[in-house]
Scaffold this active site. Structure first.
Site, PDB file in Angstrom:
ATOM      1  N   LYS A  32       0.949  -1.236  -0.002  1.00 20.48           N
ATOM      2  CA  LYS A  32       0.146  -0.186  -0.015  1.00 20.48           C
ATOM      3  C   LYS A  32       0.805   1.137   0.135  1.00 20.48           C
ATOM      4  CE  LYS A  32      -4.184  -2.115   0.652  1.00 20.48           C
ATOM      5  NZ  LYS A  32      -5.553  -1.604  -0.379  1.00 20.48           N
TER       6      LYS A  32
ATOM      7  N   ASP B  65      -0.576  -0.489  -4.460  1.00 19.13           N
ATOM      8  CA  ASP B  65      -1.930  -0.078  -4.449  1.00 19.13           C
ATOM      9  C   ASP B  65      -2.009   1.413  -3.958  1.00 19.13           C
ATOM     10  OD1 ASP B  65      -4.793   0.581  -4.312  1.00 19.13           O
ATOM     11  OD2 ASP B  65      -5.180  -1.195  -3.250  1.00 19.13           O
TER      12      ASP B  65
ATOM     13  N   GLU C  85      -2.327  -0.334  -8.781  1.00 16.96           N
ATOM     14  CA  GLU C  85      -3.702  -0.334  -8.649  1.00 16.96           C
ATOM     15  C   GLU C  85      -4.196   1.285  -8.089  1.00 16.96           C
ATOM     16  OE1 GLU C  85      -5.063  -3.705  -6.125  1.00 16.96           O
ATOM     17  OE2 GLU C  85      -7.014  -2.586  -5.540  1.00 16.96           O
TER      18      GLU C  85
ATOM     19  N   ASP D 275      -9.604   0.025  -9.210  1.00 18.22           N
ATOM     20  CA  ASP D 275     -10.524  -0.635  -8.024  1.00 18.22           C
ATOM     21  C   ASP D 275     -11.601   0.228  -7.653  1.00 18.22           C
ATOM     22  OD1 ASP D 275     -11.567  -1.624  -5.436  1.00 18.22           O
ATOM     23  OD2 ASP D 275      -9.419  -1.767  -4.486  1.00 18.22           O
TER      24      ASP D 275
ATOM     25  N   LYS E 242     -14.588  -7.015  -6.146  1.00 13.13           N
ATOM     26  CA  LYS E 242     -14.931  -7.552  -4.782  1.00 13.13           C
ATOM     27  C   LYS E 242     -16.197  -7.757  -4.535  1.00 13.13           C
ATOM     28  CE  LYS E 242     -11.029  -4.350  -3.189  1.00 13.13           C
ATOM     29  NZ  LYS E 242     -10.679  -3.046  -2.263  1.00 13.13           N
TER      30      LYS E 242
HETATM   31 MG    MG Z   1      -7.329  -1.455  -3.748  1.00  9.83          MG
END
Ligand code: MG
Length: 350
Positions: A154, A178, A204, A229, A251
């Protein structure tokens, strides 16, 4: 059909910090649907990014009576009726979708992957997520990720270089980045050019969800594939992203469950895009539901259950990072006994 709800407080192993938030725990709502002595399990892991909370998901689910979902085998129709009541509470919708699929699989005596016609040997490895943290904690998380062939790192809070240098000081495994919408265009370009030489598979959501023009600008200037995303929620969002993003992160909690995830996968394929299956912080109920779909995905990021220390359920596992699907009927998930069961707090039965 009888519906009951329970709140689960999922304690994180480490503070989970991403570009927009930091959490010590997350709350899920566990749904049980019971019909003729068979119980279907589902989970809503609501996301504040989409204006949801455990309270709002629970309130939405409490508005659904069992009769609305009958007959239980007509899942498309049941979910269409439920969706009308659950406006905007997609995690709650996902919980019903997952529980209905579990119930159907149990009634037919087959695992969900078999119900979907999928080969359980084709599951991809899952990445293991390293949240934003100090070099010491990042190093500890990399040790915990031992055995996972890919890391998801992240970024987006200003210490990106420090984090990546720490990662590369400890491992040469491939990394997925991400940024959770945390970069500006210029910042993203600079960071992605730097990341090109660091064994990164893709990036991402570098920019805010609505900035598609910015992603097109970036894609012309960098070689790293870019995945959506926050820019994609359901199948109808996918076509306008084709030619801009290289792939999408699907998701269950974002799209409303297995049915919509299947529509997204097929839409993405028709648009020539790659497919990743991702997750929120979830128990093994939600993660296992997504894992059953994973033979259809190019990439999996299904580690939400691994990041908590009191998973109230057991289901899909990993072997050297590769997802292993349970053999039991439906989801193949069981609720744990003992201390982890304390994560579950019965809130209502109706
Ligand atoms: Mg994500």
């Amino acid at each position: 059909m009888r519906i009951s709800l329970a709140r689960a407080r999922l304690e994180l192993r480490h503070t989970f910090r991403i570009a927009r938030s930091a959490d010590e725990f997350r709350e899920s709502v566990i749904v049980r649907l019971e019909e003729n002595g068979i119980e279907g399990l589902g989970e809503a892991a609501p996301s504040p990014r989409y204006g949801q909370s455990a309270e709002s998901a629970e309130r939405a689910l409490a508005s659904i009576e069992g009769a609305l979902l009958e007959p239980a085998g007509h899942i498309e129709d049941a979910l269409e009726r439920a969706a009308g009541r659950l406006a905007g509470e997609w995690a709650a919708l996902a919980a019903l979708d997952i529980a209905l699929h579990d119930l159907l699989g149990k009634r037919l005596g087959v695992p969900l992957y078999a119900l979907l016609g999928l080969d359980p040997g084709k599951t991809p490895p899952t990445s293991y997520t390293i949240g934003i943290d100090t070099p010491e904690i990042v190093a500890e998380k990399i040790r915990e990720a031992d055995g996972f062939p890919v890391l998801k790192v992240k970024m987006g809070l200003g210490n990106d270089r420090e984090i990546m240098e720490t990662v590369r000081a400890h491992t040469d495994r491939p990394v997925r980045i991400d940024a959770n919408e945390g970069w500006t265009r210029d910042e993203a370009l600079e960071k992605m050019r730097w990341l090109e030489g660091l064994n990164v598979e893709f990036v991402e959501q570098p920019l805010p969800a609505a900035d598609l023009e910015g992603v097109r600008w970036l894609a012309e200037r960098t070689s790293l594939p870019i995945f959506a995303d926050e820019s994609v929620r359901v199948a109808s969002d996918v076509p306008r992203l084709a030619g801009t993003f290289h792939g999408i992160n699907i998701k269950l909690m974002k799209c409303g469950g297995i049915r919509e995830a299947l529509r997204m996968i097929h839409t993405a394929r028709a648009c020539g895009m790659k497919v990743m299956l991702g997750c929120m912080i979830e128990s093994s109920i939600g993660i296992t539901a997504a894992a059953h779909l994973s033979p259809l995905a190019d990439y999996a990021d299904l580690d939400g259950n691994l990041l908590i220390r009191n998973d109230p359920a057991a289901g899909a596992t990993t072997l050297n990072g590769k997802l292993v699907l349970p053999e039991g009927p439906g989801l193949g998930v069981t609720l744990r006994e003992g201390p982890a069961a304390n994560a579950l707090e019965r809130s209502s039965a109706r």
